[in-house]
Design an enzyme around this catalytic site. Structure first.
Site, PDB file in Angstrom:
ATOM      1  N   HIS A 197      -0.251   5.667   5.504  1.00  0.00           N
ATOM      2  CA  HIS A 197       1.101   5.551   6.074  1.00  0.00           C
ATOM      3  C   HIS A 197       1.421   6.767   6.954  1.00  0.00           C
ATOM      4  CE1 HIS A 197       2.625   1.959   3.924  1.00  0.00           C
ATOM      5  NE2 HIS A 197       1.846   2.373   2.916  1.00  0.00           N
ATOM      6  N   ASP A 247       0.397   5.665  -1.602  1.00  0.00           N
ATOM      7  CA  ASP A 247       0.210   4.224  -1.763  1.00  0.00           C
ATOM      8  C   ASP A 247      -0.532   3.613  -0.576  1.00  0.00           C
ATOM      9  OD1 ASP A 247       2.512   4.821  -0.170  1.00  0.00           O
ATOM     10  OD2 ASP A 247       3.057   2.702  -0.249  1.00  0.00           O
ATOM     11  N   GLU A 248      -1.166   2.500  -0.831  1.00  0.00           N
ATOM     12  CA  GLU A 248      -1.743   1.609   0.188  1.00  0.00           C
ATOM     13  C   GLU A 248      -2.609   2.357   1.211  1.00  0.00           C
ATOM     14  OE1 GLU A 248       1.621  -1.907   0.310  1.00  0.00           O
ATOM     15  OE2 GLU A 248       1.997  -0.106   1.495  1.00  0.00           O
ATOM     16  N   SER A 249      -3.355   3.337   0.744  1.00  0.00           N
ATOM     17  CA  SER A 249      -4.248   4.084   1.638  1.00  0.00           C
ATOM     18  C   SER A 249      -5.607   3.390   1.645  1.00  0.00           C
ATOM     19  CB  SER A 249      -4.361   5.541   1.186  1.00  0.00           C
ATOM     20  OG  SER A 249      -4.874   6.356   2.205  1.00  0.00           O
ATOM     21  N   HIS A 250      -5.621   2.182   2.194  1.00  0.00           N
ATOM     22  CA  HIS A 250      -6.760   1.288   2.024  1.00  0.00           C
ATOM     23  C   HIS A 250      -8.014   1.763   2.756  1.00  0.00           C
ATOM     24  CE1 HIS A 250      -3.934  -1.211   0.040  1.00  0.00           C
ATOM     25  NE2 HIS A 250      -3.421  -1.789   1.111  1.00  0.00           N
TER      26      HIS A 250
END
Length: 536
Positions: free
Chosen positions: A266, A351-354
């Site tokens: 993000h 979060d969501e650090s894919h």
């Protein structure tokens, strides 16, 4: 003719009664509409008359309670039109604010006693007095605007309330990164959530679409990174003076600001500004917009910097976790924001650090924790951070996966409860809601109310829970009116879960009480959702 004379006589009696100052009918205290519902309410016969001669008496060091007294004076004026005087000497026909260590054995507890000649709010700490004022205001039969008092008199029910919160952390999160909101909008929201005894406001200050706080050592974060938002709008940011004003205003409402800089994912708004942080990510082509650096007053080109991201896709960005420059950047950001933030927490996202490999993600989170600790703060992070080794002082915010929260608990960390399927204020109420998303769930008012943090997972017990927070993400939210519509009435439901004991909560009673709050919101011009689950 005889019937007409009788009707005229009755009307004359009613007008005479009003003109002579007859008090309005008083709703007994045990039929109150207070939200969050107090721990104990004991009604008594009779009432107290609030009028223009009522005084606010401060029975404590003025340095500790003067601002609280002025808040009460302003709030009563807004609700009733009455302009009360503030005094130091005890007297009848008064609302007394007293600091008293014996009032409650809970730090944020208070006692409210309404008698025939006096109202007494006592608490061991100023915060308790402030919360007692919120309950008192909800017993005043006025909503602002049109004044329903008889001869400007307002009848309050006699009785007593003893109250204290279930959880010490009661929060809301506002995402100012997807769409930017002004200082005045944030202050207005602070006023609105303080009514429901919320004591933390978590500001999501950075994301792929925008960077929202001035960092003096990295000025392009706002010059470039702040000049965008979802849809490609102009964005915006808070100067450090702006942020300090938000913190100060929140403190006056006993609310702690929790800043969040999301990392290592993000982070596209940081990569827009400084290509040296970019490990070579690709912004989704459909939502990528080139950055016109010269139009923003930046002469130097940066071929490694990314384009803007104007969409709402997630998971494509990351910082260069192998670069020493990245950790210099993080150190500077955390240091500057921490210096402006008196509260104990710094939120590092996580979060969501894919696109960040787990072997890179874990050491990054551990280093970020060390930096937060170095500057005197405790780390908060979304539940994915539990994959790393957490410090005992770190807190994992449970939003998606219970197994992550349980991993944090197993490491000795607390959890902050924010399940997306229950507590996310940006979720649509139903399929017809014109704002919000529904990737987690549709969340009607009863769904937002009928759950408890201790009942989500057997392994997450009361002693593991720091508190409850309701996040509002703003991919589809662009105005203060939008914020109000998605926040109310659901925040009141979440606030009751965070404050009130489970045994006191009941949906049927809450739906009765929230209807009264709807009348007040309507009088105040607030744009709230009129749930079909409630008889407004």
């Amino acid at each position: 003719m005889k019937q007409l004379k009788s009707l005229l006589f009755s009307a004359a009696v009613i007008i005479l009664a009003f003109s002579c100052g007859q008090k309005q009918e008083t709703v007994p205290m045990d039929q109150h509409s207070i939200i969050p519902i107090p721990v104990s309410v004991v009604p008594a016969a009779g009432s107290f008359t609030l009028d223009g001669k009522t005084a606010i008496v401060l029975q404590a060091d003025p340095a500790q309670v003067q601002l609280i007294g002025e808040y009460l004076k302003s709030s009563i004026s807004a609700l009733t039109g009455l302009n009360l005087n503030i005094a130091q000497e005890d007297r009848d026909n008064a609302i007394v604010l007293a600091l008293d260590a014996s009032a409650s054995d809970k730090e944020e507890g208070y006692r409210l006693a309404i008698m025939d000649k006096k109202v007494l709010i006592s608490a061991p700490q100023p915060a308790g007095l402030f919360y007692g004022i919120q309950s008192l205001q909800q017993l005043i039969p006025a909503h602002g605007g049109k004044i329903p008092g008889v001869n400007n008199q307002f009848s309050l029910p006699q009785g007593s309330i003893e109250d204290y919160p279930e959880y010490g952390y009661r929060g809301m999160m506002l995402d100012v990164a997807r769409h930017f909101f002004s200082v005045e909008d944030v202050k207005k929201l602070i006023d609105q959530i303080a009514v429901y005894k919320i004591n933390h406001l978590h500001l999501h200050l950075s994301d792929d679409q925008g960077w929202r706080i001035e960092i003096k050592s990295w000025p392009l974060l706002t010059t470039i990174g702040g000049a965008n938002e979802v849809g490609g709008g102009k964005g915006g940011y808070y100067t450090q003076d702006d942020y300090t004003e938000i913190v100060r205003y929140a403190q006056s409402r006993f609310i702690t600001i929790v800043p969040e800089i999301d990392m290592p994912g993000h982070t596209n708004s940081a990569l827009n500004a400084y290509g040296i942080l970019n490990p070579g990510i690709t912004v989704p082509e459909a939502t990528a917009v080139p950055v016109d650096r010269k139009a923003l007053g930046v002469d130097e080109e940066d071929p490694d910097a990314t384009p803007y991201h104007t969409g709402i896709e997630v998971g494509f960005s990351t910082l260069d976790t192998d670069s020493p420059v990245t950790y210099k950047f993080i150190d500077d950001v955390i240091r500057e924001i921490s210096e402006l933030t008196p509260g104990p927490y710094f939120h590092i996202g996580g979060d969501e650090s894919h696109v960040t490999a787990m072997e890179d993600y874990i050491p990054f989170i551990e280093k970020a924790q060390e930096i937060v600790t170095k500057y005197g703060k405790k780390t908060l992070g979304w539940d994915e951070v539990a994959h790393a080794k957490l410090l005992p002082t770190s807190v994992a915010q449970y939003w998606a996966k219970a197994e992550n929260a349980i991993m944090a608990i197993d490491q000795g960390s607390k959890v902050l409860i924010s399940p997306a399927v229950k507590a996310y204020l940006d979720m649509q109420y139903d399929s017809t809601t014109h704002l919000g998303l529904h990737w987690a769930a549709y969340i009607e008012l009863d769904e937002a109310y009928n759950w408890d943090p201790t009942e989500l997972e057997a392994e997450i017990r009361r002693e593991h829970i720091l508190g409850v927070e309701a996040p509002l993400w703003t991919e589809t939210i662009t105005t203060m009116s939008d914020i109000e519509y998605m926040t109310f009435p659901r925040l009141a439901a979440i606030a009751e879960i965070a404050w009130s004991p489970k045994t006191a909560r009941n949906w049927e009673d809450f739906s009765r009480r929230i209807a009264w709050h709807g009348q007040r919101w309507e009088a105040q011009g607030k744009n709230f959702y009129r749930s079909p689950k409630v008889e407004w």
